[in-house]
Design an enzyme around this catalytic site. Structure first.
Site, short mmCIF file in Angstrom:
data_model
loop_
_atom_site.label_atom_id
_atom_site.label_comp_id
_atom_site.label_asym_id
_atom_site.label_seq_id
_atom_site.Cartn_x
_atom_site.Cartn_y
_atom_site.Cartn_z
N TYR A 38 0.85 -1.19 0.00
CA TYR A 38 0.00 0.00 0.00
C TYR A 38 0.89 1.25 0.00
O TYR A 38 1.48 1.61 1.00
CB TYR A 38 -0.94 0.02 1.21
CG TYR A 38 -1.91 -1.15 1.29
CD1 TYR A 38 -2.24 -1.91 0.18
CD2 TYR A 38 -2.51 -1.47 2.50
CE1 TYR A 38 -3.13 -2.96 0.27
CE2 TYR A 38 -3.41 -2.52 2.60
CZ TYR A 38 -3.72 -3.27 1.49
OH TYR A 38 -4.60 -4.32 1.60
N PHE A 192 -19.01 1.50 -2.92
CA PHE A 192 -20.23 1.46 -3.74
C PHE A 192 -21.49 1.26 -2.90
O PHE A 192 -22.53 1.90 -3.13
CB PHE A 192 -20.13 0.36 -4.80
CG PHE A 192 -21.25 0.45 -5.79
CD1 PHE A 192 -21.18 1.33 -6.86
CD2 PHE A 192 -22.40 -0.30 -5.64
CE1 PHE A 192 -22.23 1.46 -7.75
CE2 PHE A 192 -23.46 -0.19 -6.52
CZ PHE A 192 -23.37 0.70 -7.58
N1 LIG Z 1 -6.38 -8.41 1.39
C1 LIG Z 1 -6.63 -7.72 0.30
O1 LIG Z 1 -6.30 -8.13 -0.81
C2 LIG Z 1 -7.34 -6.39 0.42
C3 LIG Z 1 -7.91 -5.78 -0.71
C4 LIG Z 1 -8.59 -4.55 -0.54
C5 LIG Z 1 -8.66 -3.97 0.72
N2 LIG Z 1 -8.08 -4.59 1.80
C6 LIG Z 1 -8.17 -4.01 3.15
O2 LIG Z 1 -9.51 -3.69 3.45
C7 LIG Z 1 -9.62 -2.35 3.89
C8 LIG Z 1 -10.96 -1.75 3.48
O3 LIG Z 1 -11.24 -2.01 2.13
P1 LIG Z 1 -11.46 -0.90 1.02
O4 LIG Z 1 -10.91 0.41 1.45
O5 LIG Z 1 -10.99 -1.53 -0.24
O6 LIG Z 1 -13.03 -0.81 0.84
P2 LIG Z 1 -14.28 -0.40 1.74
O7 LIG Z 1 -13.91 -0.29 3.16
O8 LIG Z 1 -15.34 -1.33 1.32
O9 LIG Z 1 -14.65 1.03 1.12
C9 LIG Z 1 -13.82 2.15 1.24
C10 LIG Z 1 -14.51 3.28 0.48
O10 LIG Z 1 -15.77 3.56 1.10
C11 LIG Z 1 -15.88 4.93 1.42
N3 LIG Z 1 -16.57 4.99 2.73
C12 LIG Z 1 -16.14 4.50 3.91
N4 LIG Z 1 -17.05 4.69 4.88
C13 LIG Z 1 -18.09 5.32 4.28
C14 LIG Z 1 -19.34 5.80 4.77
N5 LIG Z 1 -19.71 5.62 6.03
N6 LIG Z 1 -20.16 6.42 3.88
C15 LIG Z 1 -19.82 6.60 2.58
N7 LIG Z 1 -18.65 6.16 2.07
C16 LIG Z 1 -17.79 5.53 2.93
C17 LIG Z 1 -14.46 5.45 1.48
O11 LIG Z 1 -14.46 6.80 1.12
P3 LIG Z 1 -13.40 7.86 1.68
O12 LIG Z 1 -12.06 7.22 1.50
O13 LIG Z 1 -13.63 9.04 0.83
O14 LIG Z 1 -13.67 8.07 3.11
C18 LIG Z 1 -13.74 4.58 0.46
O15 LIG Z 1 -13.87 5.12 -0.84
C19 LIG Z 1 -8.41 -1.65 3.28
O16 LIG Z 1 -8.04 -0.52 4.05
C20 LIG Z 1 -7.36 -2.73 3.29
O17 LIG Z 1 -6.71 -2.73 4.56
C21 LIG Z 1 -7.44 -5.79 1.65
#
Ligand SMILES: NC(=O)c1ccc[n+]([C@@H]2O[C@H](COP(=O)([O-])OP(=O)(O)OC[C@H]3O[C@@H](n4cnc5c(N)ncnc54)[C@H](OP(=O)(O)O)[C@@H]3O)[C@@H](O)[C@H]2O)c1
Length: 298
Positions: A38, A192
């Site tokens: 990251y 989304f």
């Molecule tokens: N192991 C793997 O391969 C892998 C892959 C992907 C992710 N991850 C881990 O999973 C964690 C989370 O996943 P992710 O960031 O991909 O996706 P997520 O948590 O599903 O979504 C993050 C997105 O949602 C928005 N968001 C968050 N809370 C919100 C709310 N209450 N209302 C409206 N929008 C909101 C954020 O916007 P803003 O940023 O503008 O706040 C960001 O664009 C990552 O930090 C990472 O550590 C692991």
């Protein structure tokens, strides 16, 4: 991840990122997830700085095994060779500024290295006191069986959300049967499922979602019908769609945790509060019956 990599222009101001992480700790968040890729590397350094003086209040998780080949296009390779495992761990410890990593994941199985070799090297890190527990991201059950013969699997981290349910059939039950946690990544569907992504949203090449079939223009428009149903449940409950999406993930089992990402204090507070929402049988039935999304997840 999103503080340094992946979404929008994939970075927030460092001071703002540190503040947000510290606010999360003060709100009771006690599990932080990062990875060497990251940034690459920047997110571990950021988290390490944010945890100064607070290390003992959190479970610190990081990952190795993916190697960024071209940051501009998000091209990754895989490296599970034992020498890479050892070098990557030392580098992560240095960037995080800690003596021990609580949870160390293999980010993806490397098809060129038998997973037993990778996992044996990771078990060596536990024996050396550099790592407390081992995890693996996106494994199959067959891979889980192979590695757990060598050293216990403490956590499996794979995608799980209202629009990504693939792992509910086998991997989540495997975790329950083997005393492992299932850590749901992208529980908000990369933003989304919160309803914050409009039907006409477009993602530029600097945003990782531009590579994903579900975020192509036609899919973003079609998949609004999922969000509309989540919005209905949220409106009746007096909650936000994001909170409903997280509550659904947490309802999948005692062993299931969620690691939502955000850059904003307002979302952070909402997401933390979602842990208190217990969905009713009727709400669960509505959410369980959501249509399948248009577009694959990768
Ligand atoms: N192991 C793997 O391969 C892998 C892959 C992907 C992710 N991850 C881990 O999973 C964690 C989370 O996943 P992710 O960031 O991909 O996706 P997520 O948590 O599903 O979504 C993050 C997105 O949602 C928005 N968001 C968050 N809370 C919100 C709310 N209450 N209302 C409206 N929008 C909101 C954020 O916007 P803003 O940023 O503008 O706040 C960001 O664009 C990552 O930090 C990472 O550590 C692991």
């Amino acid at each position: 991840m999103g503080l340094s990599w992946g979404y929008r222009d994939h970075s927030v101001d460092e001071a703002a990122g540190i503040d947000l992480i510290r606010q999360a700790i003060d709100l009771g968040v006690d599990h932080f997830d990062t990875a060497d890729v990251y940034g690459p590397f920047k997110n571990e350094s950021l988290l390490g700085r944010a945890l100064e003086g607070r290390r003992d209040r959190v479970v610190l998780a990081t990952k190795m095994g993916l190697v960024v080949e071209d940051a501009a296009t998000y091209a990754y390779g895989r490296d599970g060779r034992p020498e890479h495992v050892r070098a990557a761990c030392d580098a992560s410890l240095a960037r995080l500024g800690v003596d021990v990593i609580d949870l160390y994941y293999l980010h993806r199985v490397d098809p060129k290295t038998p997973v037993e070799e990778t996992w044996t090297a990771m078990a060596g890190l536990v024996a050396a006191g550099k790592v407390r527990w081992l995890g693996i991201s996106e494994p199959t059950v067959a891979e889980l069986e192979r590695v757990s013969r060598i050293h216990p699997v403490t956590a499996v981290q794979s995608e799980l959300s209202l629009w990504t349910r693939d792992h509910l059939a086998e991997v989540v039950p495997w975790c329950a049967a083997h005393g492992a946690s299932f850590v749901a990544f992208s529980p908000l569907g990369r933003g989304f499922l919160t309803g914050a992504i409009a039907a006409d949203a477009r993602f530029g090449p600097e945003d990782f979602r531009s590579k994903l079939p579900r975020f192509r223009p036609e899919a973003v428009a079609e998949n609004q019908r999922l969000v509309e149903r989540v919005r209905d449940v949220a409106a009746r409950r007096g909650a936000t769609p994001a909170q409903i999406a997280l509550a659904w993930v947490l309802s999948r089992g005692e062993q299931v945790l969620a690691i939502p990402g955000t850059q904003r204090r307002r979302y952070l507070e909402q997401n933390v509060a979602a842990a208190e929402i217990a969905l009713t049988a009727e709400e669960l039935a509505l959410l369980d019956a959501l249509p399948a999304p248009v577009g694959g997840r990768y």
